[in-house]
Write an enzyme that holds these catalytic residues in place. Structure first.
Site, PDB file in Angstrom:
ATOM      1  N   ARG A   1       0.853  -1.291  -0.089  1.00 41.12           N
ATOM      2  CA  ARG A   1      -0.094   0.044  -0.016  1.00 41.12           C
ATOM      3  C   ARG A   1       0.861   1.341   0.101  1.00 41.12           C
ATOM      4  O   ARG A   1       0.596   2.217   0.565  1.00 41.12           O
ATOM      5  CB  ARG A   1      -1.109  -0.179   1.283  1.00 41.12           C
TER       6      ARG A   1
ATOM      7  N   GLU B   1      -5.475   2.752   6.631  1.00 39.56           N
ATOM      8  CA  GLU B   1      -5.410   2.788   5.090  1.00 39.56           C
ATOM      9  C   GLU B   1      -6.190   3.802   4.249  1.00 39.56           C
ATOM     10  O   GLU B   1      -5.566   4.562   3.464  1.00 39.56           O
ATOM     11  CB  GLU B   1      -5.658   1.532   4.449  1.00 39.56           C
TER      12      GLU B   1
ATOM     13  N   SER C   1     -11.244  -1.801   3.019  1.00 41.68           N
ATOM     14  CA  SER C   1     -10.638  -2.361   4.175  1.00 41.68           C
ATOM     15  C   SER C   1     -10.191  -0.992   4.945  1.00 41.68           C
ATOM     16  O   SER C   1      -9.400  -0.236   4.481  1.00 41.68           O
ATOM     17  CB  SER C   1      -9.395  -3.143   4.108  1.00 41.68           C
TER      18      SER C   1
HETATM   19  C1  FAD Z   1     -15.965  -1.518  -1.540  1.00 43.02           C
HETATM   20  C2  FAD Z   1     -14.379  -1.251  -1.642  1.00 43.02           C
HETATM   21  C3  FAD Z   1     -13.461  -2.229  -1.857  1.00 43.02           C
HETATM   22  C4  FAD Z   1     -12.069  -1.802  -1.959  1.00 43.02           C
HETATM   23  N1  FAD Z   1     -11.214  -3.049  -2.002  1.00 43.02           N
HETATM   24  C5  FAD Z   1      -9.939  -2.769  -2.227  1.00 43.02           C
HETATM   25  C6  FAD Z   1      -9.073  -3.945  -2.458  1.00 43.02           C
HETATM   26  O1  FAD Z   1      -9.207  -5.060  -2.701  1.00 43.02           O
HETATM   27  N2  FAD Z   1      -7.714  -3.640  -2.692  1.00 43.02           N
HETATM   28  C7  FAD Z   1      -7.031  -2.381  -2.456  1.00 43.02           C
HETATM   29  O2  FAD Z   1      -5.940  -2.189  -2.472  1.00 43.02           O
HETATM   30  N3  FAD Z   1      -7.957  -1.141  -2.149  1.00 43.02           N
HETATM   31  C8  FAD Z   1      -9.348  -1.490  -1.970  1.00 43.02           C
HETATM   32  N4  FAD Z   1     -10.094  -0.441  -1.827  1.00 43.02           N
HETATM   33  C9  FAD Z   1      -9.737   1.024  -1.811  1.00 43.02           C
HETATM   34  C10 FAD Z   1      -9.399   1.585  -3.039  1.00 43.02           C
HETATM   35  O3  FAD Z   1     -10.387   1.164  -3.880  1.00 43.02           O
HETATM   36  C11 FAD Z   1      -8.116   1.845  -3.425  1.00 43.02           C
HETATM   37  O4  FAD Z   1      -7.264   2.140  -2.494  1.00 43.02           O
HETATM   38  C12 FAD Z   1      -8.144   2.668  -4.750  1.00 43.02           C
HETATM   39  O5  FAD Z   1      -6.780   2.487  -5.252  1.00 43.02           O
HETATM   40  C13 FAD Z   1      -8.377   4.045  -4.528  1.00 43.02           C
HETATM   41  O6  FAD Z   1      -8.321   4.436  -5.769  1.00 43.02           O
HETATM   42  P1  FAD Z   1      -9.201   6.212  -6.075  1.00 43.02           P
HETATM   43  O7  FAD Z   1      -8.738   6.721  -7.339  1.00 43.02           O
HETATM   44  O8  FAD Z   1     -10.581   6.060  -5.568  1.00 43.02           O
HETATM   45  O9  FAD Z   1      -8.272   6.910  -5.021  1.00 43.02           O
HETATM   46  P2  FAD Z   1      -8.578   8.424  -4.170  1.00 43.02           P
HETATM   47  O10 FAD Z   1      -9.270   7.727  -3.012  1.00 43.02           O
HETATM   48  O11 FAD Z   1      -8.973   9.264  -4.720  1.00 43.02           O
HETATM   49  O12 FAD Z   1      -6.825   8.582  -3.509  1.00 43.02           O
HETATM   50  C14 FAD Z   1      -6.185   7.789  -2.810  1.00 43.02           C
HETATM   51  C15 FAD Z   1      -4.683   8.445  -2.739  1.00 43.02           C
HETATM   52  O13 FAD Z   1      -4.290   8.463  -4.207  1.00 43.02           O
HETATM   53  C16 FAD Z   1      -3.725   9.514  -4.327  1.00 43.02           C
HETATM   54  N5  FAD Z   1      -4.036   9.863  -5.941  1.00 43.02           N
HETATM   55  C17 FAD Z   1      -5.179   9.433  -6.426  1.00 43.02           C
HETATM   56  N6  FAD Z   1      -5.118   9.801  -7.734  1.00 43.02           N
HETATM   57  C18 FAD Z   1      -3.678  10.181  -8.038  1.00 43.02           C
HETATM   58  C19 FAD Z   1      -2.816  10.579  -9.184  1.00 43.02           C
HETATM   59  N7  FAD Z   1      -3.395  10.520 -10.336  1.00 43.02           N
HETATM   60  N8  FAD Z   1      -1.570  10.856  -8.970  1.00 43.02           N
HETATM   61  C20 FAD Z   1      -1.015  10.825  -7.737  1.00 43.02           C
HETATM   62  N9  FAD Z   1      -1.730  10.329  -6.592  1.00 43.02           N
HETATM   63  C21 FAD Z   1      -3.233   9.999  -6.873  1.00 43.02           C
HETATM   64  C22 FAD Z   1      -4.550  10.626  -3.451  1.00 43.02           C
HETATM   65  O14 FAD Z   1      -4.081  11.931  -3.371  1.00 43.02           O
HETATM   66  C23 FAD Z   1      -4.948   9.887  -2.326  1.00 43.02           C
HETATM   67  O15 FAD Z   1      -3.658  10.064  -1.632  1.00 43.02           O
HETATM   68  C24 FAD Z   1     -11.673  -0.556  -1.790  1.00 43.02           C
HETATM   69  C25 FAD Z   1     -12.619   0.480  -1.541  1.00 43.02           C
HETATM   70  C26 FAD Z   1     -13.801   0.226  -1.530  1.00 43.02           C
HETATM   71  C27 FAD Z   1     -14.743   1.333  -1.601  1.00 43.02           C
END
Ligand code: FAD
Length: 288
Positions: A162, A282, A212
Protein backbone atom coordinates in the site's frame (compact mmCIF):
# COMPACT_ATOMS: atom_id res chain seq x y z
CA UNK A 1 -10.09 23.51 -16.96
CA UNK A 2 -13.14 23.59 -14.74
CA UNK A 3 -13.20 25.37 -11.37
CA UNK A 4 -15.88 24.65 -8.77
CA UNK A 5 -16.24 26.36 -5.41
CA UNK A 6 -17.51 25.22 -2.03
CA UNK A 7 -17.79 21.61 -3.17
CA UNK A 8 -19.65 18.93 -1.18
CA UNK A 9 -16.96 16.24 -0.97
CA UNK A 10 -19.45 13.55 0.03
CA UNK A 11 -20.33 13.43 -3.65
CA UNK A 12 -16.76 12.68 -4.63
CA UNK A 13 -15.77 10.14 -1.98
CA UNK A 14 -17.08 6.62 -1.54
CA UNK A 15 -17.97 7.03 2.16
CA UNK A 16 -20.59 9.48 0.84
CA UNK A 17 -19.99 11.90 3.69
CA UNK A 18 -17.59 14.60 4.77
CA UNK A 19 -17.26 18.36 4.55
CA UNK A 20 -16.80 20.85 1.74
CA UNK A 21 -13.71 21.83 -0.18
CA UNK A 22 -13.00 25.48 -0.85
CA UNK A 23 -12.22 24.78 -4.50
CA UNK A 24 -12.02 21.91 -6.96
CA UNK A 25 -10.09 22.21 -10.21
CA UNK A 26 -10.55 19.62 -12.95
CA UNK A 27 -7.71 19.53 -15.50
CA UNK A 28 -8.21 18.24 -19.03
CA UNK A 29 -4.61 18.16 -20.26
CA UNK A 30 -1.17 17.56 -18.80
CA UNK A 31 -0.32 21.17 -19.76
CA UNK A 32 -3.23 22.48 -17.70
CA UNK A 33 -2.12 20.32 -14.80
CA UNK A 34 1.48 21.58 -15.11
CA UNK A 35 0.26 25.19 -15.08
CA UNK A 36 -2.03 24.55 -12.11
CA UNK A 37 0.69 22.82 -10.07
CA UNK A 38 3.12 25.68 -10.86
CA UNK A 39 0.65 28.27 -9.64
CA UNK A 40 -0.18 26.22 -6.54
CA UNK A 41 3.54 25.89 -5.83
CA UNK A 42 4.17 29.61 -6.29
CA UNK A 43 1.21 30.69 -4.15
CA UNK A 44 1.87 28.04 -1.49
CA UNK A 45 -1.82 27.04 -1.56
CA UNK A 46 -2.94 23.88 0.19
CA UNK A 47 -4.10 21.15 -2.16
CA UNK A 48 -4.82 17.46 -2.49
CA UNK A 49 -5.06 15.22 -5.53
CA UNK A 50 -8.22 13.16 -5.71
CA UNK A 51 -8.92 10.18 -7.95
CA UNK A 52 -12.20 8.37 -7.50
CA UNK A 53 -12.30 9.02 -3.75
CA UNK A 54 -12.56 5.30 -2.90
CA UNK A 55 -9.87 5.54 -0.26
CA UNK A 56 -10.33 9.10 0.96
CA UNK A 57 -12.38 10.61 3.79
CA UNK A 58 -12.75 14.39 4.11
CA UNK A 59 -13.35 15.63 7.66
CA UNK A 60 -16.67 17.31 8.46
CA UNK A 61 -15.02 20.72 8.83
CA UNK A 62 -14.00 20.40 5.18
CA UNK A 63 -10.77 21.19 3.41
CA UNK A 64 -9.73 24.82 3.04
CA UNK A 65 -7.71 24.29 -0.10
CA UNK A 66 -7.77 23.07 -3.68
CA UNK A 67 -8.86 19.58 -4.73
CA UNK A 68 -7.05 18.71 -7.96
CA UNK A 69 -8.77 16.21 -10.23
CA UNK A 70 -8.09 14.76 -13.67
CA UNK A 71 -10.90 15.07 -16.23
CA UNK A 72 -12.32 12.90 -19.01
CA UNK A 73 -9.27 13.32 -21.22
CA UNK A 74 -7.27 11.24 -18.72
CA UNK A 75 -9.51 8.19 -19.07
CA UNK A 76 -8.28 6.94 -22.45
CA UNK A 77 -7.02 3.35 -22.68
CA UNK A 78 -5.23 1.97 -25.70
CA UNK A 79 -3.39 -1.21 -26.55
CA UNK A 80 0.20 -1.40 -27.78
CA UNK A 81 1.29 -5.01 -28.19
CA UNK A 82 0.87 -6.67 -24.80
CA UNK A 83 0.80 -3.32 -23.05
CA UNK A 84 -2.14 -1.11 -22.13
CA UNK A 85 -1.45 2.61 -22.13
CA UNK A 86 -3.95 4.19 -19.76
CA UNK A 87 -4.78 7.66 -18.60
CA UNK A 88 -4.56 7.58 -14.82
CA UNK A 89 -8.12 8.85 -14.48
CA UNK A 90 -9.40 5.59 -16.01
CA UNK A 91 -11.37 3.47 -13.57
CA UNK A 92 -9.94 0.04 -12.77
CA UNK A 93 -13.23 -1.48 -13.93
CA UNK A 94 -12.79 0.19 -17.35
CA UNK A 95 -9.19 -1.02 -17.61
CA UNK A 96 -10.40 -4.54 -16.73
CA UNK A 97 -13.07 -4.39 -19.46
CA UNK A 98 -10.48 -3.27 -22.00
CA UNK A 99 -8.01 -5.98 -20.95
CA UNK A 100 -10.76 -8.58 -21.33
CA UNK A 101 -11.88 -7.22 -24.70
CA UNK A 102 -8.27 -7.34 -25.93
CA UNK A 103 -7.62 -10.82 -24.53
CA UNK A 104 -4.91 -9.54 -22.17
CA UNK A 105 -4.35 -11.29 -18.86
CA UNK A 106 -2.78 -9.99 -15.62
CA UNK A 107 -5.32 -7.38 -14.57
CA UNK A 108 -7.95 -9.81 -13.26
CA UNK A 109 -7.00 -9.26 -9.59
CA UNK A 110 -7.80 -5.54 -9.87
CA UNK A 111 -11.05 -5.82 -11.82
CA UNK A 112 -13.26 -5.41 -8.74
CA UNK A 113 -11.22 -2.78 -6.87
CA UNK A 114 -13.08 0.54 -6.97
CA UNK A 115 -11.08 3.60 -7.94
CA UNK A 116 -8.93 5.17 -10.61
CA UNK A 117 -5.66 3.86 -11.95
CA UNK A 118 -3.86 6.91 -10.49
CA UNK A 119 -5.20 6.14 -7.01
CA UNK A 120 -4.36 2.45 -7.45
CA UNK A 121 -0.79 3.26 -8.45
CA UNK A 122 -0.38 5.73 -5.57
CA UNK A 123 -1.69 3.09 -3.12
CA UNK A 124 -0.12 0.06 -4.83
CA UNK A 125 -3.64 -1.37 -4.60
CA UNK A 126 -3.91 -5.12 -4.46
CA UNK A 127 -6.27 -8.04 -3.99
CA UNK A 128 -6.37 -11.83 -4.28
CA UNK A 129 -2.61 -12.23 -4.46
CA UNK A 130 -1.93 -9.48 -7.02
CA UNK A 131 -0.86 -5.87 -6.68
CA UNK A 132 -0.22 -2.99 -9.06
CA UNK A 133 3.53 -3.53 -8.53
CA UNK A 134 3.29 -6.75 -10.57
CA UNK A 135 2.00 -5.10 -13.74
CA UNK A 136 3.06 -1.44 -13.77
CA UNK A 137 5.86 -0.97 -16.30
CA UNK A 138 5.98 2.83 -16.36
CA UNK A 139 4.22 5.81 -14.84
CA UNK A 140 4.31 9.28 -16.35
CA UNK A 141 4.08 11.94 -13.67
CA UNK A 142 3.67 15.69 -13.48
CA UNK A 143 6.05 17.03 -10.84
CA UNK A 144 4.33 18.45 -7.79
CA UNK A 145 5.89 21.89 -8.35
CA UNK A 146 4.79 21.93 -11.99
CA UNK A 147 8.42 21.99 -13.15
CA UNK A 148 7.89 19.28 -15.75
CA UNK A 149 7.00 15.69 -16.39
CA UNK A 150 8.99 12.49 -15.87
CA UNK A 151 8.65 8.82 -16.69
CA UNK A 152 9.27 6.46 -13.77
CA UNK A 153 9.87 2.75 -14.23
CA UNK A 154 8.05 0.22 -12.07
CA UNK A 155 11.24 -0.11 -10.02
CA UNK A 156 11.57 3.63 -9.56
CA UNK A 157 7.99 3.65 -8.21
CA UNK A 158 9.41 1.93 -5.10
CA UNK A 159 6.23 -0.08 -4.59
CA UNK A 160 5.62 -1.89 -1.33
CA UNK A 161 2.53 -2.82 0.68
CA UNK A 162 0.00 0.00 0.00
CA UNK A 163 2.85 2.37 -0.78
CA UNK A 164 4.53 3.97 -3.76
CA UNK A 165 7.10 6.72 -4.15
CA UNK A 166 4.28 9.16 -5.02
CA UNK A 167 3.43 9.26 -1.32
CA UNK A 168 6.85 10.83 -0.72
CA UNK A 169 7.28 12.97 -3.84
CA UNK A 170 3.70 14.20 -4.25
CA UNK A 171 4.10 13.83 -8.01
CA UNK A 172 0.87 13.25 -9.91
CA UNK A 173 0.44 10.20 -12.13
CA UNK A 174 -1.02 11.18 -15.50
CA UNK A 175 -0.60 7.95 -17.43
CA UNK A 176 0.36 4.38 -16.72
CA UNK A 177 1.78 1.63 -18.94
CA UNK A 178 0.63 -1.82 -17.83
CA UNK A 179 2.55 -4.96 -18.75
CA UNK A 180 0.05 -7.76 -19.46
CA UNK A 181 0.23 -11.04 -21.35
CA UNK A 182 -1.91 -12.54 -24.10
CA UNK A 183 -4.55 -14.80 -22.57
CA UNK A 184 -7.73 -16.69 -23.27
CA UNK A 185 -10.70 -14.26 -22.99
CA UNK A 186 -12.91 -17.01 -21.61
CA UNK A 187 -10.47 -17.75 -18.80
CA UNK A 188 -9.96 -14.05 -18.08
CA UNK A 189 -13.71 -13.50 -17.94
CA UNK A 190 -14.26 -16.53 -15.68
CA UNK A 191 -11.53 -15.35 -13.29
CA UNK A 192 -13.01 -11.83 -13.09
CA UNK A 193 -16.47 -13.27 -12.46
CA UNK A 194 -15.16 -15.56 -9.72
CA UNK A 195 -13.33 -12.72 -7.96
CA UNK A 196 -16.47 -10.53 -8.21
CA UNK A 197 -18.50 -13.35 -6.70
CA UNK A 198 -16.07 -13.69 -3.79
CA UNK A 199 -16.05 -9.92 -3.25
CA UNK A 200 -19.86 -9.69 -3.25
CA UNK A 201 -20.12 -12.60 -0.85
CA UNK A 202 -17.47 -11.43 1.65
CA UNK A 203 -17.77 -7.63 1.53
CA UNK A 204 -20.60 -5.26 2.53
CA UNK A 205 -20.73 -3.86 -1.00
CA UNK A 206 -24.23 -2.40 -0.56
CA UNK A 207 -22.98 0.18 2.00
CA UNK A 208 -20.72 3.16 1.33
CA UNK A 209 -17.18 2.52 2.61
CA UNK A 210 -13.55 2.78 1.65
CA UNK A 211 -13.03 -0.98 1.67
CA UNK A 212 -10.64 -2.31 4.33
CA UNK A 213 -10.22 0.61 6.69
CA UNK A 214 -6.92 -0.42 8.25
CA UNK A 215 -3.62 -1.57 6.83
CA UNK A 216 -2.65 -5.16 7.45
CA UNK A 217 -0.36 -5.10 10.50
CA UNK A 218 2.75 -7.22 10.12
CA UNK A 219 1.93 -10.79 11.09
CA UNK A 220 -1.82 -10.20 11.59
CA UNK A 221 -5.05 -9.49 9.72
CA UNK A 222 -6.83 -6.30 10.80
CA UNK A 223 -10.30 -7.80 10.30
CA UNK A 224 -9.46 -10.86 12.42
CA UNK A 225 -8.05 -8.73 15.27
CA UNK A 226 -11.16 -6.53 15.22
CA UNK A 227 -13.43 -9.56 15.19
CA UNK A 228 -11.47 -11.30 17.97
CA UNK A 229 -11.74 -8.12 20.04
CA UNK A 230 -15.51 -8.53 19.81
CA UNK A 231 -16.00 -5.35 17.80
CA UNK A 232 -18.07 -6.71 14.90
CA UNK A 233 -21.15 -4.48 14.56
CA UNK A 234 -19.74 -1.79 16.89
CA UNK A 235 -21.52 1.47 16.03
CA UNK A 236 -20.85 5.17 16.47
CA UNK A 237 -23.67 7.30 15.05
CA UNK A 238 -24.17 6.14 11.48
CA UNK A 239 -20.78 4.41 11.26
CA UNK A 240 -20.42 0.71 11.94
CA UNK A 241 -17.80 -2.04 11.95
CA UNK A 242 -19.33 -4.24 9.25
CA UNK A 243 -21.06 -7.40 10.48
CA UNK A 244 -20.01 -9.13 7.28
CA UNK A 245 -16.33 -8.12 7.19
CA UNK A 246 -14.83 -6.66 10.38
CA UNK A 247 -12.06 -4.94 8.41
CA UNK A 248 -14.62 -2.61 6.84
CA UNK A 249 -16.11 0.48 8.48
CA UNK A 250 -19.37 1.26 6.68
CA UNK A 251 -21.69 4.22 6.48
CA UNK A 252 -25.00 2.64 7.49
CA UNK A 253 -26.80 5.84 6.55
CA UNK A 254 -26.31 9.36 7.85
CA UNK A 255 -22.78 8.78 9.18
CA UNK A 256 -20.69 11.92 9.57
CA UNK A 257 -16.95 11.83 8.96
CA UNK A 258 -16.58 12.35 12.74
CA UNK A 259 -18.65 9.20 13.42
CA UNK A 260 -16.25 7.25 11.20
CA UNK A 261 -13.13 8.79 12.77
CA UNK A 262 -14.46 8.28 16.33
CA UNK A 263 -15.20 4.65 15.51
CA UNK A 264 -11.72 4.28 14.05
CA UNK A 265 -10.16 5.57 17.32
CA UNK A 266 -12.35 3.29 19.39
CA UNK A 267 -11.35 0.25 17.33
CA UNK A 268 -7.66 1.24 17.44
CA UNK A 269 -7.71 1.68 21.23
CA UNK A 270 -9.56 -1.53 22.02
CA UNK A 271 -7.44 -3.63 19.65
CA UNK A 272 -4.29 -2.08 21.13
CA UNK A 273 -5.44 -2.78 24.69
CA UNK A 274 -6.34 -6.39 23.89
CA UNK A 275 -3.55 -7.41 21.55
CA UNK A 276 -0.88 -4.68 21.73
CA UNK A 277 -1.17 -4.11 17.97
CA UNK A 278 -1.49 -0.59 16.59
CA UNK A 279 -3.87 -0.47 13.62
CA UNK A 280 -3.02 2.24 11.10
CA UNK A 281 -5.69 3.51 8.72
CA UNK A 282 -5.26 2.66 5.06
CA UNK A 283 -7.91 5.29 4.31
CA UNK A 284 -6.49 8.77 3.67
CA UNK A 285 -8.11 11.16 6.12
CA UNK A 286 -7.97 14.75 4.89
CA UNK A 287 -9.12 18.05 6.25
CA UNK A 288 -9.36 20.52 9.02
C1 FAD B 1 -15.82 -1.49 -1.52
C2 FAD B 1 -14.34 -1.20 -1.62
C3 FAD B 1 -13.44 -2.23 -1.80
C4 FAD B 1 -12.07 -2.00 -1.89
N1 FAD B 1 -11.21 -3.04 -2.11
C5 FAD B 1 -9.89 -2.81 -2.22
C6 FAD B 1 -8.99 -3.89 -2.48
O1 FAD B 1 -9.38 -5.03 -2.64
N2 FAD B 1 -7.66 -3.60 -2.57
C7 FAD B 1 -7.19 -2.33 -2.41
O2 FAD B 1 -5.96 -2.13 -2.50
N3 FAD B 1 -8.01 -1.29 -2.17
C8 FAD B 1 -9.35 -1.50 -2.08
N4 FAD B 1 -10.19 -0.45 -1.84
C9 FAD B 1 -9.63 0.91 -1.66
C10 FAD B 1 -9.54 1.73 -2.97
O3 FAD B 1 -10.40 1.18 -3.93
C11 FAD B 1 -8.13 1.75 -3.52
O4 FAD B 1 -7.24 2.32 -2.58
C12 FAD B 1 -8.04 2.57 -4.82
O5 FAD B 1 -6.78 2.36 -5.40
C13 FAD B 1 -8.25 4.05 -4.59
O6 FAD B 1 -8.31 4.70 -5.85
P1 FAD B 1 -9.02 6.13 -5.97
O7 FAD B 1 -8.81 6.64 -7.33
O8 FAD B 1 -10.43 6.02 -5.52
O9 FAD B 1 -8.14 6.94 -4.93
P2 FAD B 1 -8.48 8.22 -4.04
O10 FAD B 1 -9.23 7.82 -2.82
O11 FAD B 1 -9.08 9.28 -4.87
O12 FAD B 1 -7.00 8.62 -3.64
C14 FAD B 1 -6.20 7.75 -2.87
C15 FAD B 1 -4.79 8.35 -2.78
O13 FAD B 1 -4.22 8.34 -4.09
C16 FAD B 1 -3.81 9.64 -4.45
N5 FAD B 1 -4.04 9.81 -5.89
C17 FAD B 1 -5.20 9.64 -6.56
N6 FAD B 1 -5.02 9.83 -7.88
C18 FAD B 1 -3.72 10.14 -8.04
C19 FAD B 1 -2.91 10.46 -9.17
N7 FAD B 1 -3.39 10.50 -10.41
N8 FAD B 1 -1.59 10.72 -8.95
C20 FAD B 1 -1.07 10.70 -7.70
N9 FAD B 1 -1.78 10.41 -6.61
C21 FAD B 1 -3.09 10.13 -6.78
C22 FAD B 1 -4.64 10.59 -3.63
O14 FAD B 1 -3.99 11.83 -3.43
C23 FAD B 1 -4.80 9.81 -2.34
O15 FAD B 1 -3.70 10.02 -1.48
C24 FAD B 1 -11.58 -0.67 -1.77
C25 FAD B 1 -12.50 0.40 -1.61
C26 FAD B 1 -13.85 0.15 -1.55
C27 FAD B 1 -14.80 1.30 -1.42
Amino acid sequence: MERLENVDMGQYTSFRTGGRAREMVVCETAEELLGLMRSIHESGSRYIVLGNGSNTLICDAGFDGIVVRLGEAFTEIRREGDRLLCGSGALLSAVARKALAEGLSGFEFASGIPGSLGGAVFMNAGAYGGEMKDIVEEVTVVRRDGSGTAVLTGEEMDFSYRHSILEKTGDIAVSVKLRLTAGDPQKISAEMAELARRRNEKQPVQYPSCGSFFKRPEGYFAGKLIQDAGLKGLTVGGAQVSELHSGFIINRGGATASDIIDLMHLVQNIVYDKFGVRLEPEVRIIGD
